[in-house]
Scaffold this motif. Sequence first.
Motif, PDB file in Angstrom:
ATOM      1  N   THR A   1       7.700   1.921   1.125  1.00  0.00           N
ATOM      2  CA  THR A   1       6.632   2.775   0.905  1.00  0.00           C
ATOM      3  C   THR A   1       6.984   3.882  -0.340  1.00  0.00           C
ATOM      4  OG1 THR A   1       6.501   2.890   3.542  1.00  0.00           O
ATOM      5  CG2 THR A   1       5.605   4.931   2.047  1.00  0.00           C
TER       6      THR A   1
ATOM      7  N   ASN B   1       0.779  -1.052  -0.168  1.00  0.00           N
ATOM      8  CA  ASN B   1      -0.205   0.026  -0.057  1.00  0.00           C
ATOM      9  C   ASN B   1       0.755   1.390  -0.014  1.00  0.00           C
ATOM     10  OD1 ASN B   1      -1.996  -1.893   2.011  1.00  0.00           O
ATOM     11  ND2 ASN B   1      -2.860  -1.220   0.057  1.00  0.00           N
TER      12      ASN B   1
ATOM     13  N   PRO C   1      -2.981  -0.664   5.982  1.00  0.00           N
ATOM     14  CA  PRO C   1      -3.700  -1.815   6.515  1.00  0.00           C
ATOM     15  C   PRO C   1      -3.457  -3.063   6.716  1.00  0.00           C
ATOM     16  CG  PRO C   1      -4.543  -1.136   4.685  1.00  0.00           C
ATOM     17  CD  PRO C   1      -3.369  -0.022   4.667  1.00  0.00           C
TER      18      PRO C   1
ATOM     19  N   THR D   1      -2.441   4.525   5.614  1.00  0.00           N
ATOM     20  CA  THR D   1      -2.606   3.950   6.976  1.00  0.00           C
ATOM     21  C   THR D   1      -2.165   2.543   6.810  1.00  0.00           C
ATOM     22  OG1 THR D   1      -4.796   2.901   6.356  1.00  0.00           O
ATOM     23  CG2 THR D   1      -5.084   5.010   7.375  1.00  0.00           C
TER      24      THR D   1
ATOM     25  N   ALA E   1      -2.703  -0.550  -4.204  1.00  0.00           N
ATOM     26  CA  ALA E   1      -3.355   0.893  -4.090  1.00  0.00           C
ATOM     27  C   ALA E   1      -2.684   1.553  -2.751  1.00  0.00           C
ATOM     28  CB  ALA E   1      -4.940   0.700  -3.645  1.00  0.00           C
ATOM     29  N   PRO E   2      -2.036   2.942  -3.201  1.00  0.00           N
ATOM     30  CA  PRO E   2      -1.525   3.591  -1.866  1.00  0.00           C
ATOM     31  C   PRO E   2      -2.781   3.888  -0.760  1.00  0.00           C
ATOM     32  CG  PRO E   2      -0.968   4.603  -4.034  1.00  0.00           C
ATOM     33  CD  PRO E   2      -2.312   3.499  -4.358  1.00  0.00           C
ATOM     34  N   ASP E   3      -2.176   3.830   0.384  1.00  0.00           N
ATOM     35  CA  ASP E   3      -3.130   3.715   1.571  1.00  0.00           C
ATOM     36  C   ASP E   3      -2.096   4.075   2.702  1.00  0.00           C
ATOM     37  OD1 ASP E   3      -4.495   3.641   3.666  1.00  0.00           O
ATOM     38  OD2 ASP E   3      -5.839   2.210   3.095  1.00  0.00           O
TER      39      ASP E   3
ATOM     40  N   TYR F   1      -1.947  -5.729  -2.567  1.00  0.00           N
ATOM     41  CA  TYR F   1      -1.914  -4.063  -1.763  1.00  0.00           C
ATOM     42  C   TYR F   1      -1.079  -3.154  -2.635  1.00  0.00           C
ATOM     43  CZ  TYR F   1      -2.392  -7.653   1.748  1.00  0.00           C
ATOM     44  OH  TYR F   1      -2.805  -8.850   2.472  1.00  0.00           O
TER      45      TYR F   1
END
Length: 214
Positions: free
Chosen positions: A108, A46, A77, A75, A71-73, A69
């Motif tokens: 990241t 993410n 998750p 948080t 999609a950037p997110d 995973y």
Amino acid sequence: EGDVLDNFMGPYVEKLRSTVIREARDSSDSSDRPLAGMRICVNAGNGAGGFFATEVLAALGADIRDSVYLAPDGTFPHHPANPEDPAHVDATILAMANGAEVGVMLDTDVDRCGLVDGTSTRPAPVNKNRLVALCATIALDGKATGTVVTDSVTSRQVTQYIDGELGGTHDRYKMGYRNVIDRAAANPQAVLAIETSGHSAWADNRYVDDGCYT
């Protein structure tokens, strides 16, 4: 903002694609889809690297159905976006269970990577000393000599491999990816700067630390 991203990402994606195509042609594959038939799982955690699966590998023919995973997110998750984190490694191995040959783990901001070998009896991470050895093999291929700069925590076996089997020179330098990269950039004989953390920067990529390029 969209124009800025398009103006940057378009050429960057094309550069990554053309690099793979060039390397494949050096190996006698003249196709523009040299990854056709390969099943590759990307776990971007993410972070920012999901495009590598959809825009680069898939466009070159790879089967990316096992990727997770993307999609950037912010948080995060599922697990930290860190190829050294056991949770990232375990999630990648789990996602590869249906037959992916290679796992790609990105952090990241995509300046670090790790790999998983899906062709072994049990999928096994290719990171730390193993990743250094693999990258050194590629960087020194076809060269009479060359220096590989690493951080100081690489193993004695890595030095023996680079100096003995590959015919290069292993320069074990101090910790810190900026230290390693600057050391290599100042050495005309250097071909690669790499830390056991997965930070790597190649001479033929102007010493930009780029996990996708690796």
